[in-house]
Enzyme design. Structure first.
Site, PDB file in Angstrom:
ATOM      1  CE  LYS A 117      -4.372  -1.680   1.515  1.00 49.49           C
ATOM      2  NZ  LYS A 117      -5.464  -1.729   2.475  1.00 49.49           N
ATOM      3  CE  LYS A 200     -10.155 -12.423  -2.055  1.00 46.95           C
ATOM      4  NZ  LYS A 200      -9.603 -12.458  -0.707  1.00 46.95           N
ATOM      5  CE  LYS A 203     -14.541  -4.769   2.008  1.00 47.79           C
ATOM      6  NZ  LYS A 203     -13.517  -3.821   2.298  1.00 47.79           N
TER       7      LYS A 203
END
Ligand code: TRP
Length: 342
Positions: A117, A200, A203
């Site tokens: 991140k 994957k 969301k």
């Protein structure tokens, strides 16, 4: 009345960011629904974790409530499981501080999620919250003497850190925490991105075409499934390595109709992608329509929804208090009368 739970405690959390997707349902939430009667479950909306990136306050409020309503509409029974917002239980933040003072820069700097991140970011621009995120997660888990934590592969390292912290604290102060274990349910399916089926479904994907939100409308579901990436091979076979897009559609359909993807593939042997996509869209709509009706009913009755979350928070506070107190006591904090609230 102290009710000593006889079932092992299971804790899981989801960050209220992005939109809950069919991938999250099939990969995680569906299992929560199954586990809620077998285990003593706490399902937490980890709002404090969500502010490690900047949130728009009014939308953040709404999203937290929306996530809670979606948990319930999916079948998590607020009487059976404790559903609550993390920030409603101040013990999470308190235990985080106590654990922070026992965690090391080095071990947090090694976390791959932190590295991912912050890759390429200047140190001046990296929030301390992002760095400390796993310690807050450890506090979530350890506060409830959690035995089992259902987590995906991406969270295993955080769970290892949680275990390390638990062992370290127990060693320093005597038995304080249950050392938790990762819980990998037998029935689990990984739903992949619709446009990049080797990744994957997420969301928080920027490309909305990659995922199906649980609150998606039927038209959008049809369009997204029709446009899902497949391949030019004739016929349908289940081959995740070589035909990831087709395999992903079979996984979704299999999960929603309780059939094995490979067996489903056989029943489409002579048909094409269009037929399969049509059935996937139908199955999604058939599943999501009644879910959405329950969801909207909950969102339209705010008083009832707030009451559920207040009750969940009360239960969680009550459950967390003895552990937090034990930690303070073990560390030698003088317990003034102000700590007698439980
Ligand atoms: N970090 C988890 C995730 O991103 C969310 C989370 C926070 C969590 N606290 C937790 C998961 C405690 C399990 C247990 O998926």
């Amino acid at each position: 009345m102290m009710n000593a739970p006889s079932k092992p405690t299971l804790f899981s959390g989801i960050q209220p960011s992005g939109l809950l997707t069919i991938g999250g349902y099939i990969g995680a939430l569906r299992n929560w629904v199954r586990l809620q009667h077998e285990y003593d479950c706490l399902f937490c909306i980890v709002d404090l974790h969500a502010i490690t990136v900047r949130q728009d306050p009014p939308r953040f409020t709404e999203r937290c409530l929306s996530f809670a309503a979606q948990y319930i509409a999916l079948g998590i029974d607020p009487e059976a499981a404790t559903i609550f917002l993390q920030s409603h239980v101040p013990a999470h933040a308190e235990l985080t501080w106590l654990l922070n003072c026992h965690a090391y820069m080095g071990e947090l700097a090694r976390m791959t999620q932190f590295k991912d991140k912050t890759r390429g970011a200047k140190e001046q621009a990296i929030g301390v919250g992002l760095f400390d995120y796993p310690v807050l997660m450890a506090a979530d888990i350890l506060l409830y003497q959690t035995k089992l934590v259902p987590v995906g592969a991406d969270q295993k390292q955080h769970l290892e850190l949680t275990r390390d912290l638990a062992v370290r604290m127990n060693h320093a102060y005597g038995p304080l925490f249950t050392v938790p274990e990762a819980f990998i349910p037998e029935v689990g399916a990984r739903v992949m991105s619709l446009q990049e089926p080797t990744r994957k479904m997420s969301k928080s994907d920027e490309n909305a075409n990659n995922s199906i939100a649980l609150i998606e409308t039927p038209d959008v579901i049809r369009r997204k499934i029709r446009r899902a990436v497949t391949d030019a091979t004739l016929g349908i076979t289940y081959a995740p390595d070589t035909r990831p897009g087709v395999a992903n559609l079979l996984t979704i359909l299999g999960a929603l109709t309780d059939r094995a993807p490979a067996a489903l593939a056989a029943s489409y042997a002579d048909q094409g992608n269009a037929a399969l996509k049509n059935d996937v869209a139908d199955a999604l709509i058939a599943f999501l329509e009644p879910f959405q009706a329950r969801y909207h009913a909950l969102m339209d009755d705010r008083e009832a929804l707030h009451a559920i979350l207040r009750r969940g928070a009360e239960r969680a506070r009550h459950r967390a208090a003895p552990t937090l107190r034990r930690v303070y006591d073990a560390m030698g904090f003088w317990r003034g009368e102000q700590r007698e609230e439980t």
